[in-house]
Design an enzyme around this catalytic site. Sequence first.
Site, PDB file in Angstrom:
ATOM      1  N   HIS A  15       0.854  -1.267   0.088  1.00 67.02           N
ATOM      2  CA  HIS A  15      -0.004   0.039  -0.058  1.00 67.02           C
ATOM      3  C   HIS A  15       0.875   1.178  -0.107  1.00 67.02           C
ATOM      4  O   HIS A  15       0.667   2.017   0.776  1.00 67.02           O
ATOM      5  CB  HIS A  15      -0.784   0.071   1.103  1.00 67.02           C
ATOM      6  CG  HIS A  15      -1.960  -1.237   1.277  1.00 67.02           C
ATOM      7  ND1 HIS A  15      -2.093  -1.606   2.720  1.00 67.02           N
ATOM      8  CD2 HIS A  15      -2.247  -2.012   0.294  1.00 67.02           C
ATOM      9  CE1 HIS A  15      -2.922  -2.621   2.342  1.00 67.02           C
ATOM     10  NE2 HIS A  15      -3.156  -2.857   0.913  1.00 67.02           N
ATOM     11  N   HIS A  71      -7.070  -0.659   2.555  1.00 68.38           N
ATOM     12  CA  HIS A  71      -6.552  -1.425   1.282  1.00 68.38           C
ATOM     13  C   HIS A  71      -6.574  -0.277  -0.016  1.00 68.38           C
ATOM     14  O   HIS A  71      -7.797   0.091   0.046  1.00 68.38           O
ATOM     15  CB  HIS A  71      -7.041  -2.861   0.865  1.00 68.38           C
ATOM     16  CG  HIS A  71      -6.407  -3.676   2.112  1.00 68.38           C
ATOM     17  ND1 HIS A  71      -5.577  -4.592   1.992  1.00 68.38           N
ATOM     18  CD2 HIS A  71      -6.871  -3.612   3.497  1.00 68.38           C
ATOM     19  CE1 HIS A  71      -5.685  -5.373   3.068  1.00 68.38           C
ATOM     20  NE2 HIS A  71      -6.094  -4.742   4.131  1.00 68.38           N
TER      21      HIS A  71
END
Length: 697
Positions: free
Chosen positions: A582, A625
């Site tokens: 991420h 996410h």
Amino acid sequence: MARRQHQLSRAAAVALVLSTISTAATPHDYEWHQRTKRANTVTTASSLSGKTFDYVIVGGGTAGLVLAGRLSENSSATVAVIEAGTDGSAVSEQILAPAQAYFGGIASKTSAYDWHYDTTAQSELNDREIYWPRGKVLGGSSAVNGLYMIRGSEIEHNSWASLYPGSNSTWGFDAIWPYMLKSENWTAPLAANSELAGMTTDASLHGTSGPIHYSYPGFLFANWIPTLANLGVGTRDPAGGENWGAYICTSAIDPTTWTRSYSKTGYLDPAASRSNLVVLTGFQATQITFSGTTATGVKFQAAANSTSSYTVKARQEVILAAGVIGTPQLLQLSGVGDSTLLTSLGISTVVDLPGVGMHLTDHLSGAMTFNTTGVEYTGDEIETNTTYAAAQLALWKAGDSSSLYNSPNDAVAYINLTTLFGAADAATLIAEIKANQSTLVQAYSTNSYIQAGYNATYEAEVRDIYPSEVGQAEILMSNTGTYGAYPNTKTIQIQAAIQHPLSRGSVKINSTSAFDPPVIDAGYLTHPADIQILRQAFKYARTISQTAPLSSILTELSPGSAVSTDAEWETWIRGVVSTEYHPAGTASMLPQSIGGVVDTALRVHGTSRLRVVDSSIVPVGLSAHMTAPLYGIAENSYNIIINSEKNSTTVSNDPSGSSSAAAASSTTTAKSPAGRLQFDSVVSVLAGAVTLAALLL
């Protein structure tokens, strides 16, 4: 516990239970899924070379295809996309099977569908280089990721907006949330399985007509929410801006076909017949062309050793959607970046913008491993038994929801600082972080602009996020196996990941070739608070494993009893943690005076007709996410782009994304009142049309 008694076929606390409410799903039209190459996808440079399009988009990934699909709704606007990867038709099975990404997917160091990035040796991780998989295919990382669809919190988005005066109306939570909904096509979980897992869902927090499917995997961790409840952690539907607590999260799965839903299937494939959209695959953008500081087009070529270079011109704008690594790399190669770096490589400076490639953040993650008692299936069988794997894949192709290929991970918990440390120790840590701020800001960079930007984001996160209910750590339950690391066992992992690291890294070119990877220094654990937060997160993961009902079926394998003191935990962490995939921040949305790269309209500071739309613009950490937030960011960006055309004087916040000119000339795609793409078949919220399974853990 009583609500689950009727589902158990035996006395064991864990078993694989199929819902009895519905029958098997309709088999896949598998040949249709193989047909992923579309009429507007081309592989010849002449389709773009020497031509002029209104918009030239660099990168056919998550955000790039959102913009391609939306901008080409206007039949009078021409749109070109340059994608370095292929269309994915040769690996459609690996892309579409939901859990394939966990069982040896196409993002790997040897795959043609990955960029093969590694960080530099990380001094705080025992000098380990960390592999960063990123999708090199139409759809980008949305084609290869783990399918989690978790959005950030209201607190985080409002903190982001606070960093740029006047941006709350375009980037605060109330502004961005309608665009999250615009991208979403949510299907509720089967009622029996929702009850089985103790889930809470709220249909009012979801969109139901967007291009991207949000649904629930075929297997649910039914004991996850009850275990966290016994620790005092509540559950909720996280989609409305309060994303903390424990829950079964949505996944990017089309529940009518049990296939991955990603930016290509959602935004590009429905636009297949549009003659005003051309998507070129197999060519890499090598440079943005400028007239002064105005972007005029993009150079591209097929390979480093190619003797042919091509140029496509942009009448309106060049839009970079090349990702957290590719976007700063291309800016620097084109003369937009730190002039000291550019001069050292012989690159003429177009705009001295030192923030390009800086402010890099990433979620750092690791896993504890457990043996299980009474668990019927885990991912180990798929990873170690080829015959079994083939049989499960055949079930998936037949549309059978009981296939393990329908089982991406889904159980998460976002845990705040007070829960991790206790109130007194959390307050002490925050005080230490504040006391060390000046020293650590100066240690990050000698450039005063970069220092100012780091100081601003540091202060915002510590002020707004650290004392709040927002998760400082994400805890995940993983049932996707350990690739034979523990023979003759059925393993489960509990993973932990820091969500708001104060460590910062960078992406910098060290070559004038776009085909040479840039230098990625993630800066992992360079802020001393990060290791402390990770340590407490892993301690908490162990506590979860020792709490009923999970405690009855888990036996810790790693790190085991040899790790218990703070020092032992920190030593173990430095040796095992890696990326949670991420990264963000390398073209941060901050004022130019504090090292920012783009303004609130996504325009690159000091330039004209050049924007960035990808995760590189995100200036603060999100407990999420990144795919789900990025869809909303891209939808919002589309609205900003069309409303900043010459005939518009203000930026509207209408999620329909319609300006008078665009609405008048858009004839290729019908739009609902909410401005969502229409499809030949629309998935309704089905109460009992799919078979879900529940793994009672």
